[in-house]
Design a protein around this motif. Sequence first.
Motif, short mmCIF file in Angstrom:
data_model
loop_
_atom_site.label_atom_id
_atom_site.label_comp_id
_atom_site.label_asym_id
_atom_site.label_seq_id
_atom_site.Cartn_x
_atom_site.Cartn_y
_atom_site.Cartn_z
N UNK A 62 18.70 16.97 -12.18
CA UNK A 62 18.69 15.74 -12.97
C UNK A 62 19.64 15.83 -14.16
N UNK A 63 19.71 17.01 -14.78
CA UNK A 63 20.56 17.19 -15.96
C UNK A 63 22.01 17.50 -15.60
N UNK A 64 22.26 17.77 -14.32
CA UNK A 64 23.61 18.13 -13.90
C UNK A 64 23.97 19.58 -14.17
N UNK A 65 22.96 20.43 -14.40
CA UNK A 65 23.21 21.85 -14.65
C UNK A 65 22.15 22.43 -15.56
N UNK A 66 22.31 23.71 -15.88
CA UNK A 66 21.36 24.40 -16.75
C UNK A 66 21.82 24.21 -18.19
N UNK A 67 21.22 23.23 -18.84
CA UNK A 67 21.60 22.89 -20.20
C UNK A 67 20.42 22.21 -20.90
N UNK A 68 20.58 21.94 -22.16
CA UNK A 68 19.53 21.25 -22.91
C UNK A 68 18.20 21.97 -22.86
N UNK A 69 17.14 21.30 -22.43
CA UNK A 69 15.81 21.89 -22.47
C UNK A 69 15.61 23.05 -21.50
N UNK A 70 16.54 23.25 -20.55
CA UNK A 70 16.41 24.35 -19.60
C UNK A 70 16.94 25.67 -20.15
N UNK A 71 17.73 25.62 -21.20
CA UNK A 71 18.34 26.83 -21.73
C UNK A 71 17.30 27.85 -22.15
N UNK A 72 16.28 27.40 -22.84
CA UNK A 72 15.23 28.31 -23.32
C UNK A 72 14.45 28.97 -22.19
N UNK A 73 13.91 28.20 -21.22
CA UNK A 73 13.17 28.83 -20.13
C UNK A 73 14.00 29.82 -19.30
N UNK A 74 15.26 29.49 -19.06
CA UNK A 74 16.11 30.42 -18.31
C UNK A 74 16.33 31.69 -19.12
N UNK A 75 16.62 31.54 -20.39
CA UNK A 75 16.81 32.71 -21.25
C UNK A 75 15.54 33.57 -21.28
N UNK A 76 14.37 32.93 -21.35
CA UNK A 76 13.11 33.67 -21.39
C UNK A 76 12.83 34.39 -20.08
N UNK A 77 13.29 33.82 -18.95
CA UNK A 77 13.10 34.48 -17.66
C UNK A 77 13.93 35.74 -17.55
N UNK A 78 15.08 35.76 -18.23
CA UNK A 78 16.01 36.88 -18.11
C UNK A 78 15.86 37.92 -19.20
N UNK A 79 15.57 37.50 -20.42
CA UNK A 79 15.64 38.40 -21.57
C UNK A 79 14.28 38.55 -22.24
N UNK A 80 14.05 39.75 -22.77
CA UNK A 80 12.81 40.03 -23.47
C UNK A 80 12.98 39.93 -24.98
N UNK A 81 11.93 40.24 -25.71
CA UNK A 81 11.99 40.11 -27.16
C UNK A 81 13.03 41.01 -27.82
N UNK A 82 13.27 42.19 -27.27
CA UNK A 82 14.25 43.08 -27.89
C UNK A 82 15.64 42.47 -27.87
N UNK A 83 16.08 42.02 -26.70
CA UNK A 83 17.42 41.42 -26.59
C UNK A 83 17.52 40.15 -27.42
#
Length: 274
Positions: free
Chosen positions: A147-168
């Motif tokens: 719907x957004x045409x890519x990973x942007x806007x409100x999806x940035x946070x959830x994707x980042x959280x799926x990949x990176x932990x608190x240390x990074x």
Amino acid sequence: MLLAGVEDRYVETVLGRIRLRVGGSGPAMLFWPSLLMDGTLWSGQATHFIDRFQVVLVDPPGHGGSTPLTRQFTFEQCAEVIRAIIDDLGVERVHVIGNSWGGMIGGTFAALHPDRTGIAVLMNATASPAGLRQKVEYGVLTRTAQLLGGIRGPLTGPVRDAFLGPTAKREKPDVVATVNDLARRVNIASGRHAVASVVPHRPDQRDLFGRIRTPVLVVAGAEDATFPVAETEEMADSIPGARFVVLEQSAHLAALESPTEVNALIDDFLADHI
């Protein structure tokens, strides 16, 4: 991203044309990244190993400079992609290093093509099928991304959280920026086929991995929210003789988050088995 000492190369495979970054000489070492990432995920490993090995960084099917996907695929087809790559390179055997999707495919390749595999390093991966929560979460992610045409806007946070932990996220802004940039570049029309193949439709590979006879190092991230340590350890337990290591301050992209530690683990494992 420009990497010193590597050149682009393209190989025709069962899943389309695959872009490689190839450099160095010596035994071949092939690196396959996670979903939504391309071969530059392994920049820290390429720099470290290129003076001793032929380093092969893969943009996996549908990602980066590889041909966009128009359909789903099987893990066996991904293993065939690796076989086509090493045939094109003219090498008999390859050390396979994979993260997440790459770890699943590294195990698949080692099980199906033992005569073409040196060591395998399987990081932040699983041999289990997706649970209901993961299927729902990734289904929502891909529909929203369309719907957004890519990973942007409100999806940035959830994707980042799926990949990176608190240390990074707290201490490594360059890593956060890299993940944001690579995710933003994903062609979602293509990437959704990869996500569907690797998440809701991925097979239970525990029995298949029980056939692996090559030396295998399995690496988990203590902060990995996508594949918790227990799930990755279960994968290790399914592989005869596998060595299992947990990196305490890494999450789902250990090679990017903790390159020095990952490089040392690979070096030590190679020293024990070649």
